[in-house]
Each structure stands twice: as structure tokens, then as C-alpha cells.
Design a protein around this motif. Sequence first.
Motif: not given
Length: 248
Positions: A109, A148-153, A232, A234
Amino acid sequence: MPSVVETSVACAVCGRESRQRQVKGGGPAGPPDLDLRPRDAVRSTMAYWLQACPGCGYVAPRLDRASEAEKAVVWSGPYRALLAETNYPALARRFLCRAMILEETGELHAAAEATLQAAWVADDLRRPELAREWRLTAVALFRQGPPPDLEQQVRIVDILRRAGDFGGAAAQASALERGALPEPVDRVVAFERRLIAAGDVRAYSVASALPPPAARPHAASRGPSLFRAEPRQRGGLFGAILRLFGRR
Ligand SMILES: [Zn+2]
């Protein structure tokens, strides 16, 4: 305002001392693009994000640190060939060198992020064919790594669209829409849908994908919401969205 400081650094791979510059500070720069490409003021500092050794070509945020695995990559044939690739803009090549080190050491990543950064350099140098190639490589790296998490998707939809892969972008958007997308992420995906349908490869900021804060969703609306998610720490796309609505 960001300032640039120069220091002397000894390379952890070959031992050579060199003068290297680093960016310190910097204020709020405004919402990034949907693939997290920062605004011009921040992008203009990209020459200082990574240090490059003039002796061996090692590239890292800090040249004075290198694992044994990283050292081995620097002396490998593919890395030497990349260093000699003069068809690539020098700054883009620096990000690609970092990407190769990260990929070869299993940080897929992070390698994707560095490859995407090379694409941003290509954007600014008006090399759309290179930007397209590196965006597609970045997506491949994201997908080769852990899921990939939701954000990366959501970012992958934007990266594929900007690379002109509208079929791939639409498929990724469909996969997202099959789940329960939190607001206002659902509206970001809907915005991408409209751009994909229009065959639009241009850059759009997070702000352009979302209505102004006055039109923010009603607090009582049902369904999953980014606004009600556990706070969170981030950066990232969702952090940028929350900042836009004054929630971070
Ligand atoms: Zn070196």
C-alpha cells in the motif's frame, strides 16, 4: 508557511554524506483532490518529501536509515535500471524508486501511495501518458496488498477514473454501492458516477464533490454516517471530508 531547511546526512546504504533539504511546518492548504492529491501549495514541496543519495541512488524520507532488505533492493538490477531511466522526469523517478523499495520489501500500500505521487508529478509536468500508467500501477499495488479499506476503495474509484479506466472505475463504484455506504461518502461515490458517465478525467477536490456545510445532512437521518462514527485520528480522505464539514 512551510520553510525548507538543509542538513548534512550520511547515507545508510553507501555512507556518502550529502546535503539534503526538508520541509518544516506548513499551514492548512485547503481540501485535497478525491485521490488525496494535495493543493498546489503543498504539491510544490514534493521535491523535499524524499531524500535521494547522490552516491548510490537510495531514496527514502531519511537517508540515514535503511534496513538490510532496503539496501539489497538499492543494489539490485531493476533498481539500477530505474535510476538510469531518463525518459521519466527526475522527481517522478524518485517517487518510483521509493515505490520499488517499498514493493520489494512487502509494503504494497505504501508502494501504491509513492507510485500515485509519481503520477501527481507527471500531472504537473503535463505528462498525461505517464500519469495514467502510474495511476493504474498504483491501483494494482493497492489490490495486491491487504484488502483496501473503505476509504482506499473510494480513492481507487477516483484513481481509475482519472486514468481514463471508466469501466474499472464503474465496477469499483458498483462494488461500493452494494454495501451500506456512510453519508456523505455515498454522495462522493454518486459524484464519481456522474463524472464516469460524462467521461471526465479531470481532478476534482473533496469540496467539489460535496455540498456546502449549510446543506449538511440532517442529524436525525438514518443509516450509517461518517459524522456519527467514532472519532479517530486520521488524515486521509475521510479526515478531509470531516474537516470540510467542520467536524475535525
Ligand atoms: Zn548512498
